[in-house]
Design a protein around this motif. Sequence first.
Motif, mmCIF file in Angstrom:
data_model
loop_
_atom_site.group_PDB
_atom_site.id
_atom_site.type_symbol
_atom_site.label_atom_id
_atom_site.label_comp_id
_atom_site.label_asym_id
_atom_site.label_seq_id
_atom_site.Cartn_x
_atom_site.Cartn_y
_atom_site.Cartn_z
ATOM 1 N N ARG A 1 0.827 -1.206 0.000
ATOM 2 C CA ARG A 1 0.000 0.000 0.000
ATOM 3 C C ARG A 1 0.862 1.256 0.000
ATOM 4 N N ALA A 2 0.557 2.185 -0.890
ATOM 5 C CA ALA A 2 1.272 3.458 -0.934
ATOM 6 C C ALA A 2 0.783 4.355 0.197
ATOM 7 N N ALA A 3 1.716 5.096 0.809
ATOM 8 C CA ALA A 3 1.342 6.051 1.849
ATOM 9 C C ALA A 3 0.851 7.353 1.232
ATOM 10 N N ALA A 4 1.374 7.689 0.062
ATOM 11 C CA ALA A 4 0.977 8.913 -0.634
ATOM 12 C C ALA A 4 1.432 8.806 -2.078
ATOM 13 N N GLY A 5 0.908 9.713 -2.907
ATOM 14 C CA GLY A 5 1.311 9.733 -4.304
ATOM 15 C C GLY A 5 0.145 9.473 -5.238
ATOM 16 N N ASN A 6 0.370 9.717 -6.521
ATOM 17 C CA ASN A 6 -0.663 9.554 -7.542
ATOM 18 C C ASN A 6 -0.144 8.694 -8.685
ATOM 19 N N LEU A 7 -1.048 7.887 -9.239
ATOM 20 C CA LEU A 7 -0.726 7.031 -10.377
ATOM 21 C C LEU A 7 -1.727 7.272 -11.491
ATOM 22 N N GLU A 8 -1.223 7.276 -12.721
ATOM 23 C CA GLU A 8 -2.082 7.316 -13.895
ATOM 24 C C GLU A 8 -1.681 6.177 -14.815
ATOM 25 N N VAL A 9 -2.667 5.424 -15.264
ATOM 26 C CA VAL A 9 -2.434 4.342 -16.219
ATOM 27 C C VAL A 9 -3.228 4.657 -17.477
ATOM 28 N N GLY A 10 -2.532 4.814 -18.599
ATOM 29 C CA GLY A 10 -3.209 5.162 -19.835
ATOM 30 C C GLY A 10 -3.892 6.506 -19.788
ATOM 31 N N GLY A 11 -3.369 7.407 -18.960
ATOM 32 C CA GLY A 11 -3.934 8.745 -18.872
ATOM 33 C C GLY A 11 -5.042 8.903 -17.861
ATOM 34 N N PHE A 12 -5.408 7.815 -17.160
ATOM 35 C CA PHE A 12 -6.486 7.880 -16.184
ATOM 36 C C PHE A 12 -5.947 7.611 -14.779
ATOM 37 N N PRO A 13 -6.367 8.398 -13.781
ATOM 38 C CA PRO A 13 -5.907 8.164 -12.405
ATOM 39 C C PRO A 13 -6.449 6.851 -11.863
ATOM 40 N N VAL A 14 -5.612 6.120 -11.134
ATOM 41 C CA VAL A 14 -6.015 4.846 -10.545
ATOM 42 C C VAL A 14 -5.538 4.778 -9.096
ATOM 43 N N THR A 15 -6.224 3.959 -8.307
ATOM 44 C CA THR A 15 -5.828 3.673 -6.933
ATOM 45 C C THR A 15 -5.620 2.170 -6.820
ATOM 46 N N LEU A 16 -4.433 1.783 -6.386
ATOM 47 C CA LEU A 16 -4.091 0.360 -6.309
ATOM 48 C C LEU A 16 -4.027 -0.066 -4.854
ATOM 49 N N ARG A 17 -5.011 -0.828 -4.408
ATOM 50 C CA ARG A 17 -5.041 -1.321 -3.029
ATOM 51 C C ARG A 17 -4.615 -2.786 -2.947
#
Length: 510
Positions: free
Chosen positions: A313-329
């Motif tokens: 689990r990330a403590a902070a930060g942002n991810l985009e896959v293919g230009g779309f924001p995602v949350t990876l739990r």
Amino acid sequence: MVLTEKSEMQVMAIEASGVDRAFGGVQALRGASFAARPAEIHALAGENGAGKSTLIKVLCGVITADRGKVEIFGQQVRRVVEPAARRGLGVATAFQELSLIPDLTVAENLLLHSPPRGRLGLVRRGRLVPEAEAILHRYGVDYIDSRLTAAELSVAHRQVVELVRVLATEPRVLILDEPTAALPDKQVEWLSGHMRRLRDAGTCVIFTSHRWREIEALADRVTVMRNGTHVATRENLSEAEAVTLMSGRTFEGTYPDVTTIATGETALRVSDLRGGRLQGVSFSMRQGEILGVGGLAGQGQRDLFLTLFGAQRAAAGNLEVGGFPVTLRRPRDAIRAGLGIAYVPEDRKAEGLFLPLSIRDNIALATLARRSSGGLVSRGREAQAVASLVGQLRIGAGRSTSQAVGNLSGGNQQKVLMARWLLTDAQVLLLFDVTRGVDAATKRDIFDLIAQLAAQGKAILFYSSETEEIAHLCHRVLVLREGRVAVELDGPVRDAERIVAASLKEVPGA
């Protein structure tokens, strides 16, 4: 044990002749022979599946030969499984598959065969830690806490404990099966020093390695195996000659051409990612790009890969896959996230494969839903999809993909794990030390596959404990230091020393 004596002039430290060994329908050894002298370092080389590990297990008594004989300092040993008897003759072995008991402490594992005992024969538990620490200190390993359980250690530290356990026996014959596969450079130098020390004291040291530079630096002689039999034993052998002897193939170069710069759309964007050792990592990678991750061991590389796959689990930060924001739990989120993210780990046996299951089941595991209806899997569609990948990746499946994946060589096991994720059609591939413990020919197959996947538009994040691979295989390299991207190197870098220098400090022109 049956013993027959030979004259001193004929005695080898350990010798095998005419050895056959089959596992079901797979013939692992075919009339194999091997001989190593006292006071030499002898390398055993060959592709994965050549029979090296099987021969080692026959030599140390873990498995029996179907035919043939083994002699230790001129004493012929009968064909029974008797590793304890081999230890009595001075033979000690550290296997590629670590044998530490996870729930026991380092001290308990180190002293498992010879614990401190009192007058009544009871184990003196209060003496375990002091005696274990004395052993670790004697072999220059002061950085491992003997009170920790084996499960709490990294793969590299577990390997070090395994090695200290066999070194501490001061054997007459020391057999090391892929001892450096999980070790960073500093520990490789540590082990090399002890191997030379033992050799100089008269010990016969036998080792396997897929890192040719280690064989060149350490071995007095090299024995090459192919398809379960002895091919050649040489004192001087170049890498090119060795690859030809091992595989029957010649390679013009080790690495494929990756000079074409990726110009695809952004596949993955990472902004200020934190958690574990990560202290704010930011980067982006394009479709068709192989992005390397370098740096000294333990700078956050593993945390980065696990976090991007949702396994940490990330403590902070942002991810985009293919230009779309995602949350990876969790990993399921990564697999489903937009273009799809797949992770191939370094420890294929502990983290990737289900060894008792078949090749087919292991490959199809992540995509069962695609070939299922009403909870029933279409075995025909599954077999067709698996067969295509087995052929594409040249997986040595023998007669059938229904055999247990645990029966395959390490290189073929790694190909099975990669095939699983290729079947998902994931567009972002996280490859973490995927060439660890595989032979030169299989490495070339994996390198070619990675280049082909990039050419198809896959975005690939690549880490290797061998900096040379990162330098030659990647379009760009991110060098991590203390959980941050310290330097970004345009590539292919070609020169591994640039990555090493950037790992230590920022250099002009890096």
